[in-house]
Design a protein around this motif. Structure first.
Motif, PDB file in Angstrom:
ATOM      1  N   ARG A   1       0.732  -1.268   0.026  1.00 29.20           N
ATOM      2  CA  ARG A   1      -0.051   0.167   0.130  1.00 29.20           C
ATOM      3  C   ARG A   1       0.911   1.269   0.151  1.00 29.20           C
ATOM      4  N   LEU A   2       1.997   1.266   0.859  1.00 21.46           N
ATOM      5  CA  LEU A   2       2.839   2.388   0.906  1.00 21.46           C
ATOM      6  C   LEU A   2       3.493   2.537  -0.584  1.00 21.46           C
ATOM      7  N   LYS A   3       3.877   1.661  -1.166  1.00 20.71           N
ATOM      8  CA  LYS A   3       4.583   1.558  -2.526  1.00 20.71           C
ATOM      9  C   LYS A   3       3.518   2.257  -3.490  1.00 20.71           C
ATOM     10  N   THR A   4       2.274   1.812  -3.322  1.00 21.28           N
ATOM     11  CA  THR A   4       1.395   2.451  -4.399  1.00 21.28           C
ATOM     12  C   THR A   4       1.028   3.777  -4.140  1.00 21.28           C
ATOM     13  N   LEU A   5       1.003   4.349  -2.849  1.00 24.61           N
ATOM     14  CA  LEU A   5       0.587   5.705  -2.305  1.00 24.61           C
ATOM     15  C   LEU A   5       1.952   6.358  -2.899  1.00 24.61           C
ATOM     16  N   GLU A   6       3.005   5.987  -2.732  1.00 24.41           N
ATOM     17  CA  GLU A   6       4.341   6.579  -3.299  1.00 24.41           C
ATOM     18  C   GLU A   6       4.299   6.655  -4.894  1.00 24.41           C
ATOM     19  N   ALA A   7       4.163   5.509  -5.503  1.00 25.82           N
ATOM     20  CA  ALA A   7       4.086   5.621  -6.890  1.00 25.82           C
ATOM     21  C   ALA A   7       3.048   6.851  -7.368  1.00 25.82           C
ATOM     22  N   HIS A   8       2.308   7.020  -6.631  1.00 20.07           N
ATOM     23  CA  HIS A   8       1.162   7.957  -7.274  1.00 20.07           C
ATOM     24  C   HIS A   8       1.295   9.628  -6.636  1.00 20.07           C
ATOM     25  N   GLY A   9       2.434   9.696  -5.997  1.00 17.36           N
ATOM     26  CA  GLY A   9       3.009  10.912  -5.213  1.00 17.36           C
ATOM     27  C   GLY A   9       2.149  11.227  -4.241  1.00 17.36           C
ATOM     28  N   LEU A  10       1.188  10.604  -3.484  1.00 15.75           N
ATOM     29  CA  LEU A  10       0.703  10.766  -2.450  1.00 15.75           C
ATOM     30  C   LEU A  10       1.354  10.591  -0.857  1.00 15.75           C
ATOM     31  N   VAL A  11       2.509   9.779  -1.150  1.00 15.62           N
ATOM     32  CA  VAL A  11       3.288   9.669   0.001  1.00 15.62           C
ATOM     33  C   VAL A  11       4.815   9.758  -0.219  1.00 15.62           C
ATOM     34  N   SER A  12       5.634  10.352   0.539  1.00 13.87           N
ATOM     35  CA  SER A  12       7.135  10.225   0.299  1.00 13.87           C
ATOM     36  C   SER A  12       7.713   9.405   1.272  1.00 13.87           C
ATOM     37  N   ARG A  13       8.911   8.793   1.052  1.00 11.25           N
ATOM     38  CA  ARG A  13       9.790   7.958   1.746  1.00 11.25           C
ATOM     39  C   ARG A  13      11.122   8.341   1.987  1.00 11.25           C
ATOM     40  N   LYS A  14      11.434   8.475   3.108  1.00 13.96           N
ATOM     41  CA  LYS A  14      12.841   8.963   3.327  1.00 13.96           C
ATOM     42  C   LYS A  14      13.481   7.791   4.177  1.00 13.96           C
ATOM     43  N   PHE A  15      14.656   7.278   3.962  1.00 13.59           N
ATOM     44  CA  PHE A  15      15.542   6.318   4.565  1.00 13.59           C
ATOM     45  C   PHE A  15      16.000   7.122   5.656  1.00 13.59           C
ATOM     46  N   TYR A  16      16.072   6.486   6.772  1.00 16.06           N
ATOM     47  CA  TYR A  16      16.851   7.151   8.037  1.00 16.06           C
ATOM     48  C   TYR A  16      18.039   6.098   8.550  1.00 16.06           C
ATOM     49  N   SER A  17      18.113   4.688   8.074  1.00 22.97           N
ATOM     50  CA  SER A  17      18.941   3.807   8.391  1.00 22.97           C
ATOM     51  C   SER A  17      19.374   2.977   7.038  1.00 22.97           C
ATOM     52  N   ASP A  18      20.607   2.816   6.817  1.00 22.72           N
ATOM     53  CA  ASP A  18      20.932   2.129   5.773  1.00 22.72           C
ATOM     54  C   ASP A  18      21.086   0.522   5.874  1.00 22.72           C
ATOM     55  N   HIS A  19      21.592   0.234   7.296  1.00 21.86           N
ATOM     56  CA  HIS A  19      21.624  -1.247   7.608  1.00 21.86           C
ATOM     57  C   HIS A  19      21.193  -1.379   9.088  1.00 21.86           C
ATOM     58  N   PRO A  20      19.852  -1.906   9.159  1.00 17.72           N
ATOM     59  CA  PRO A  20      19.040  -2.465   8.029  1.00 17.72           C
ATOM     60  C   PRO A  20      18.263  -1.304   7.457  1.00 17.72           C
ATOM     61  N   PRO A  21      17.684  -1.426   6.536  1.00 19.97           N
ATOM     62  CA  PRO A  21      17.077  -0.359   5.980  1.00 19.97           C
ATOM     63  C   PRO A  21      15.861   0.067   6.494  1.00 19.97           C
ATOM     64  N   ARG A  22      15.539   1.189   6.873  1.00 21.91           N
ATOM     65  CA  ARG A  22      14.412   1.608   7.726  1.00 21.91           C
ATOM     66  C   ARG A  22      14.057   3.054   6.854  1.00 21.91           C
ATOM     67  N   ALA A  23      12.797   2.979   6.979  1.00 25.49           N
ATOM     68  CA  ALA A  23      12.144   4.484   6.161  1.00 25.49           C
ATOM     69  C   ALA A  23      10.946   4.852   6.897  1.00 25.49           C
ATOM     70  N   ALA A  24      10.919   6.119   6.767  1.00 24.70           N
ATOM     71  CA  ALA A  24       9.840   7.010   7.467  1.00 24.70           C
ATOM     72  C   ALA A  24       8.876   7.513   6.362  1.00 24.70           C
ATOM     73  N   TYR A  25       7.611   7.433   6.412  1.00 21.90           N
ATOM     74  CA  TYR A  25       6.849   8.188   5.329  1.00 21.90           C
ATOM     75  C   TYR A  25       5.987   9.258   5.671  1.00 21.90           C
ATOM     76  N   THR A  26       5.679  10.133   4.908  1.00 20.64           N
ATOM     77  CA  THR A  26       5.107  11.572   4.904  1.00 20.64           C
ATOM     78  C   THR A  26       4.286  11.584   4.016  1.00 20.64           C
TER      79      THR A  26
END
Length: 163
Positions: free
Chosen positions: A72-97
């Motif tokens: 669902r987050l990928k779909t929302l991001e793909a349509h420009g409704l949500v942006s994702r920002k990574f705050y950790s590389d290992h392990p990968p962790r993201a925050a959504y806005t």
């Protein structure tokens, strides 16, 4: 810059559309193709107050499988409704806005909540989940009061008003 951020900047995410749109010529049907899947508007509701980590969304939406949340987050991001920002590389962790486009959906989420209170409120379980729902709606309402959605004139209306 994290390696993952550089990868994300170069990656093009294609919007996912339903395989069989209800009606490709109808804006309601096209919108439902994006936000009509189960859990999607609840994700929007929970992002209205601000940025959330994936784990936080999982905690607020018990019963939602992690792969469904990710989809669902990928779909929302793909349509420009949500942006994702990574705050950790290992392990990968993201925050959504929510983006501005996504934030506009807050009006719809609150309208659904108000309709539900009026028409199914008496049928809702009065236990903890019901209280949590009201808390989520209050947080969404507070977020929209702090940052109201601005109406934007469509290009067609702007042109016709100039003439």
């Amino acid at each position: 810059m994290l390696a993952r951020d550089r990868f994300a900047e170069n990656q093009v995410v294609k919007p996912r559309m339903a395989k069989n749109s209800l009606d490709a010529s109808c804006p309601v049907a096209r919108t439902l193709d994006i936000v009509g899947a189960r859990w999607t508007l609840l994700i929007v509701r929970d992002l209205l107050p601000g940025t959330m980590r994936f784990q936080d969304l999982q905690e607020r939406l018990p019963g939602m499988a992690p792969n469904v949340l990710s989809d669902r987050l990928k779909t929302l991001e793909a349509h420009g409704l949500v942006s994702r920002k990574f705050y950790s590389d290992h392990p990968p962790r993201a925050a959504y806005t929510l983006t501005d486009r996504g934030y506009e959906l807050g009006v719809i989420v609150l309208a659904l909540g108000r309709w539900g209170i009026r028409h199914v409120g008496g049928k809702l379980d009065r236990g903890l989940k019901h209280d949590e729902c009201f808390q989520h709606l209050q947080q969404a309402t507070d977020a929209l009061v702090r940052r109201p959605v601005q109406r934007v004139k469509s290009a067609a209306k702007a042109v016709s008003q100039k003439n």
